[in-house]
Write an enzyme that holds these catalytic residues in place. Structure first.
Site, mmCIF file in Angstrom:
data_model
loop_
_atom_site.group_PDB
_atom_site.id
_atom_site.type_symbol
_atom_site.label_atom_id
_atom_site.label_comp_id
_atom_site.label_asym_id
_atom_site.label_seq_id
_atom_site.Cartn_x
_atom_site.Cartn_y
_atom_site.Cartn_z
ATOM 1 N NE ARG B 203 -4.066 -1.904 0.431
ATOM 2 C CZ ARG B 203 -4.578 -2.556 -0.605
ATOM 3 N NH1 ARG B 203 -4.153 -2.308 -1.835
ATOM 4 N NH2 ARG B 203 -5.517 -3.463 -0.428
ATOM 5 C CG HIS B 251 -3.471 0.288 -7.261
ATOM 6 N ND1 HIS B 251 -3.771 0.893 -6.075
ATOM 7 C CD2 HIS B 251 -3.559 -1.049 -7.009
ATOM 8 C CE1 HIS B 251 -4.052 -0.022 -5.145
ATOM 9 N NE2 HIS B 251 -3.924 -1.213 -5.704
#
Lengths: 288, 288
Positions: B203, B251
């Site tokens: 993350r 991402h």
């Protein structure tokens, strides 16, 4: 080799008199024909295209090198070069450099992507198997039909058109022979899918260089990864340098390793001395 | 889901009255606590860091999503990002663009390279296994000791220093919790090998962004591949854009697939209705 075959006498060919049993060579040395008792010629290359086969003594078996490290190295290079296009890293490299923009796109699965391989020999077969294990659709083109699990086998001129039309990413791993020189040419590219990618890890002389630039300009090909060239090192100022559609690597796709290669050479020396068929023995009429 | 569980009644939470058995959620919806008979909460994310765990009803089991396609997608991304550094493609991309020079260097074998992975859970464990199969030396750091074949297990604060010192390429795949937020910081980077590489696919909040730029400027790190960011999309003008030491990807390391995810959600619905322990059930006290 001395560790593997302690009784072996290793001599430089220039000091060999006229009696050697086995010749380990890269290029054909002058005067090789004077060794009347020669029982085998072992090439130290994975191919034999560096040899002028016509100048070799007749009726002496010739073998190509096999080296498991070299195969593993080639598998890694091809997996990397294929995944790089498959996952759009060539695009993200450019966007990163140019400061964006962020461009999200759902990645394709490997099972949705077809990779073609020209050549299903020692290296091509191993690369094909690796890409099957990664989940890709894989097709392979070879002179004679080959059975590689999960690989669609294509042969002959129709097979060549078929694999060109199917492949989104195409790898060349053919041996270089008079039949395969310039096989990557305008005619071939014009059968390829619009927006597809080429990876050349065979030999530089497989590729008609101007035809590649034509195919890129036409948008037929979207990009190419090239590890081998007609002239190496690739000369400064060559149009491949600085072309953002082309990734140039300096002939590093596959490197041999002395330890694993020596195992293989030792085994072929034993076979030659026993008069057995060599591993990877070359069919001189085919040229590989 | 309807195909897998034909008797299932699917309702939007806003029209659900006060009687639902199972909640499928991304973020915590307002008013979730009114469903007194809730038997399971199934997160539609591979992590639960998008949920404020304190606001969830107590004593209702919570599970993270598992999706085999997502795992396969993450494995491919990590293999690609690791091989790209291992085989110097980041360097060849720059040389290609800049017009050379040809810089031949014998490629290293995978067995000569150590890759470290922070996190050996669902994804980290799978990536570790894949890199072992590619021949790399692999070390993994996790909260409790994990047995992954061929992977050196490191735990605790000493283990974190150990893996930082060992790894030439380091992948972060930790869950995001208060304990792991900012774990990739100046103190950690100062323990890493000079010239090593970071791949962050965990993350964005694992990474102290200024500290990464410090580590790159110091030469401690030679480069980084980042797929996740504190703010996504990564804003225009962010210092990571245009930094040639950093590859930004949007991402896309792991994407789920509705088909494979639905198999897993259906199985967890069956388990919840039978009162069984869920697959990937979250330990709320640990936060993952």
């Amino acid at each position: 080799l001395k560790r593997r075959l302690p009784d072996l006498r290793l001599v430089d060919i220039d000091n060999a008199g006229d009696a050697i049993d086995i010749a380990l060579i890269w290029k054909v040395p002058p005067g090789l024909e004077r060794f009347g008792n020669l029982r085998a010629i072992l090439s130290l290359g994975a191919g034999v295209d560096q040899l002028d086969l016509d100048t070799l003594p007749k009726n002496v078996p010739l073998a190509r090198l096999k080296d498991d490290s070299l195969t593993a190295c080639m598998i890694d290079y091809c997996r990397l070069a294929v995944l790089r296009y498959h996952r759009d890293f060539h695009l993200y490299e450019r966007l990163s450099r140019e400061g964006g923009p962020w461009r999200y796109e759902l990645p394709k699965r490997t099972s949705e992507r077809c990779v073609g391989i020209l050549g299903l020999g020692e290296l091509g077969g191993a690369v094909a198997g690796d890409l099957v294990s990664a989940g890709f659709q894989v097709a392979g083109w070879s002179r004679s039909r080959k059975e590689v699990a999960g690989v669609r086998s294509c042969i002959g001129p129709e097979g060549l058109e078929e694999i060109a039309a199917m492949s989104e990413i195409l790898i060349n791993l053919l041996p270089l022979t008079p039949q395969t020189e310039n096989i990557l040419n305008r005619q071939f590219f014009s059968k390829m899918r619009v927006g597809s990618y080429l990876i050349n890890v065979g030999r530089g002389r497989h590729l008609a260089e101007d035809d590649l630039l034509w195919a890129l300009d036409e948008g037929r090909l979207a990009g190419a990864t090239l590890d081998v060239f007609r002239t190496e090192p690739l000369p400064a100022g060559h149009p491949f340098w600085g072309d953002r559609r082309i990734l140039v690597t300096p002939h590093i796709a596959a490197a041999g390793n002395p330890e694993t290669a020596a195992d293989y050479v030792a085994e072929n020396i034993r076979r030659a001395l026993r008069g057995e068929r060599l591993l990877n023995q070359v069919d001189v009429s085919r040229g590989y």
